[in-house]
Structure formats: C-alpha cells, structure tokens
Design a protein around this motif. Structure first.
Motif, short mmCIF file in Angstrom:
data_model
loop_
_atom_site.label_atom_id
_atom_site.label_comp_id
_atom_site.label_asym_id
_atom_site.label_seq_id
_atom_site.Cartn_x
_atom_site.Cartn_y
_atom_site.Cartn_z
N GLY A 159 0.81 -1.23 0.00
CA GLY A 159 0.00 0.00 0.00
C GLY A 159 0.83 1.27 0.00
N HIS A 160 2.09 1.16 0.46
CA HIS A 160 2.94 2.35 0.50
C HIS A 160 4.11 2.22 -0.46
CE1 HIS A 160 0.48 4.16 3.55
NE2 HIS A 160 0.31 2.91 3.95
N THR A 161 3.81 1.58 -1.60
CA THR A 161 4.69 1.69 -2.76
C THR A 161 3.95 2.58 -3.76
OG1 THR A 161 3.72 -0.30 -3.77
CG2 THR A 161 5.69 -0.60 -2.43
N ARG A 175 -0.60 13.44 -1.47
CA ARG A 175 0.29 13.22 -0.33
C ARG A 175 -0.36 12.20 0.60
NH1 ARG A 175 4.57 15.51 2.45
NH2 ARG A 175 4.44 15.33 4.71
N CYS A 176 0.43 11.21 1.00
CA CYS A 176 -0.07 10.13 1.86
C CYS A 176 0.20 10.49 3.32
CB CYS A 176 0.66 8.84 1.49
SG CYS A 176 0.11 7.38 2.40
N TRP A 177 -0.56 9.91 4.22
CA TRP A 177 -0.33 10.16 5.65
C TRP A 177 1.06 9.71 6.09
CZ3 TRP A 177 0.81 6.00 8.70
CH2 TRP A 177 0.40 4.74 8.24
N CYS A 178 1.68 8.79 5.30
CA CYS A 178 3.02 8.30 5.67
C CYS A 178 4.11 9.30 5.33
CB CYS A 178 3.30 6.96 4.98
SG CYS A 178 3.71 7.10 3.22
N GLY A 179 3.74 10.38 4.61
CA GLY A 179 4.71 11.43 4.30
C GLY A 179 5.15 11.46 2.85
N GLY A 182 1.87 9.72 -3.72
CA GLY A 182 1.55 8.74 -4.75
C GLY A 182 1.52 7.30 -4.30
N CYS A 183 1.44 7.05 -2.98
CA CYS A 183 1.32 5.67 -2.50
C CYS A 183 0.04 5.05 -3.07
CB CYS A 183 1.22 5.64 -0.97
SG CYS A 183 2.72 6.13 -0.13
N LEU A 184 0.09 3.74 -3.30
CA LEU A 184 -1.10 3.03 -3.79
C LEU A 184 -2.32 3.32 -2.94
CD1 LEU A 184 0.36 -0.46 -4.72
CD2 LEU A 184 -0.38 1.37 -6.25
ZN LIG Z 1 2.05 6.08 2.11
#
Ligand SMILES: [Zn+2]
Length: 301
Positions: A159-161, A175-179, A182-184
C-alpha cells in the motif's frame, strides 16, 4: 483442548475468536475498542480470560493479535497504527505480561493473507498475495503456508509503494499520511474512490457501483480509473513474485466487476502472459483478520 485464540484489534471494534485444532470456531465475540492504551490491554485480556473460562480451558492458549500497524523489529514498539494510542508501545510484551503467556502481534493484512491461504480463497495455492482494499490499503505474502513478514517486518507493505506507470495527470499523486506522495493507498482506498467520484449519492463502494449501473458516467469513470490503477499495482507485484493467486479483501473487494476487468487489464502491464493467475475474493470476508490472527502461531511464522 488445544485452542488457538485470535484477536482483531480494529479502530472501533475488537473481535475475538477461539479456533479448534481443526479450525472450527468454538467461540466468537465482539466488543468496542477503547481509545486509551491501558484500557485496550484490559479489554483484550478480559476477552481472552472470559473465553477460556467459558470454554473450560485450563491451559493458557496461544494468542495472536492483528493490528492496523506493525511491530518494529528494531525497537519492539508498534509503528504505523491508525489507532494512534498503540504507536510507540510494546503491545506484545504488555499483553504477555497481562496474560501470562507469549503473544504474537502482526499486521492485519498479514492476518488476512494467512487466513485466506490456509483455508480461504487462496487454499491449495503455493504463493498467495493478499490485499486489503478498505479505508487503508495493505498486502501480505504467504508462501507454502508461511507468512513472509520480512527481515524488517515490512514484507508485503504494498500500500505504500508508488502507483506504477503514472500518467502525467496522476504524477506525483496525493500526499499520503506516511509522508510520501503517490502511494497506492492514496489511489486505491475507499475514500480515494469516493473522492474521485464527482456525483452525488451514497459514497461507498456499493453506492458508486449502483450509480454507475444507473448510468452515472462520472461514477463509471471513477470505477474505470480505480480498476486500471489496481491492475497496474497488481501487475507490478506479479512481475516481482508472480503469485499463483491474488486474494482481495476489505470493503472494496465486494465490487464484482474487479474480478472480470482487472485480470484483463493486467495483461498490458505484466512482462509475460498471466492468464493462469487467479484473482479471487476473500472467502472469509470481514472475518479474515481474526481467523488469521488465530493462525499466527501456525507453522513457520
Ligand atoms: Zn504512504
């Protein structure tokens, strides 16, 4: 009696299941998830003790816990859990202390993968890649019944690729919550699909599918983009591990068109023909997480 106990620790609900050695459900129960760490520990310990008392278990059963996050092998502490009060805590150690036995903790997508590979949609397949498509997006890899958690326990964190083969319009992605961007997860999760639909109505998967069926072109477009992105994402994992079966779980896995459309779309992106790969809906539905947690003490984990 040789029971295995699984706990699925969700953001709002905590579920417990007790499985017999042959996988039959002996007890199953749900309770609200408290929003404070010590109260969560008390709730889980209480559920386990009550279950064992009710079933007349004299010897402590092995307990596995699935969480929406993971334990860092470097620190032993929970990371990346959206139940925020778990982050930075040694959940397995604290539960072990309360319950007087070893407790195994793993990611909820890994639990889905274990459960579906053992006796779900992926049963009988050697290499199974399982995906959660829900509020979040995750993945898990099981090979010959063994969960591949990885050296750093980030194995299967699909999910975070990034979304592969991005178009100029897609790049760089939300922008993803992981920072990262474009994360899946930012393209494939339920809220992303809902945000991509410009129409009005019930904004979950079934609502958007119903709108498309009723002729809403914007709903059709959002579903088409979602399926195409899912196909690209699964093509990339196929180029890497070439699973026999890909199992979809989570709320969006109930969208029936995916099983027809996505395998055909994948053909364009995989480096070889993939007609033999099966794309399957999780057999255990919402229960996969808790069943898989009970299997965290199975072979080779
Ligand atoms: Zn992410």
């Amino acid at each position: 009696m040789d029971l295995r106990i699984g706990i699925d620790l969700g953001g709002t609900k905590t579920e417990i299941v007790a499985l017999s050695p042959t996988g039959e459900v002996r007890l199953r129960r749900r309770a609200a998830t408290p929003q404070e760490y010590d109260a969560i520990l008390d709730r889980i310990a209480g559920l386990v003790r009550d279950a064992e008392a009710e079933l007349g278990v004299m010897v402590p059963s092995p307990v596995g816990v699935g969480i929406p996050g993971s334990l860092s092998p470097a620190t032993g502490l929970v990371r990346n859990a959206n139940t925020q009060c778990l982050n930075g805590r040694p959940l397995d150690v604290d539960l072990s202390t309360r319950l007087g036995r070893a407790v195994r903790v793993s990611n909820d997508a890994n639990c889905l993968a274990l459960s579906e590979a053992a006796n779900g949609a992926g049963a009988g397949h050697a290499v199974v890649f399982s995906v959660i498509l829900g509020t979040g997006v995750g993945g898990g890899i099981v090979v010959d019944g063994r969960l591949i958690e990885g050296y750093n326990k980030v194995g299967g964190e699909w999910g975070h690729t990034p979304l592969p083969w991005m178009t100029p319009e897609e790049y760089p992605g939300p922008r993803c919550w992981c920072g990262l961007h474009g994360c899946l997860e930012t393209f494939l999760c339920g809220p992303a699909l809902a945000a991509d639909w410009k129409g009005q109505g019930q904004r979950d998967a079934s609502g958007i599918v119903a709108a498309a069926a009723a002729g809403d072109e914007t709903a059709r477009g959002a579903l088409d983009r979602h399926a195409d992105r899912l196909a690209r994402a699964l093509a990339a994992i196929t180029n890497l591990i070439d699973p026999d079966a890909i199992v979809l779980g989570g709320g969006l896995s109930n969208m029936a068109h995916l099983y027809d459309v996505v395998p055909r779309l994948m053909e364009r992106w995989v480096f070889g023909d993939v007609g033999r790969t099966r794309l399957l809906r999780a057999k255990h539905g919402d229960s996969s997480g808790v069943f898989g947690a009970a299997r965290l003490w199975d072979k080779g984990w």
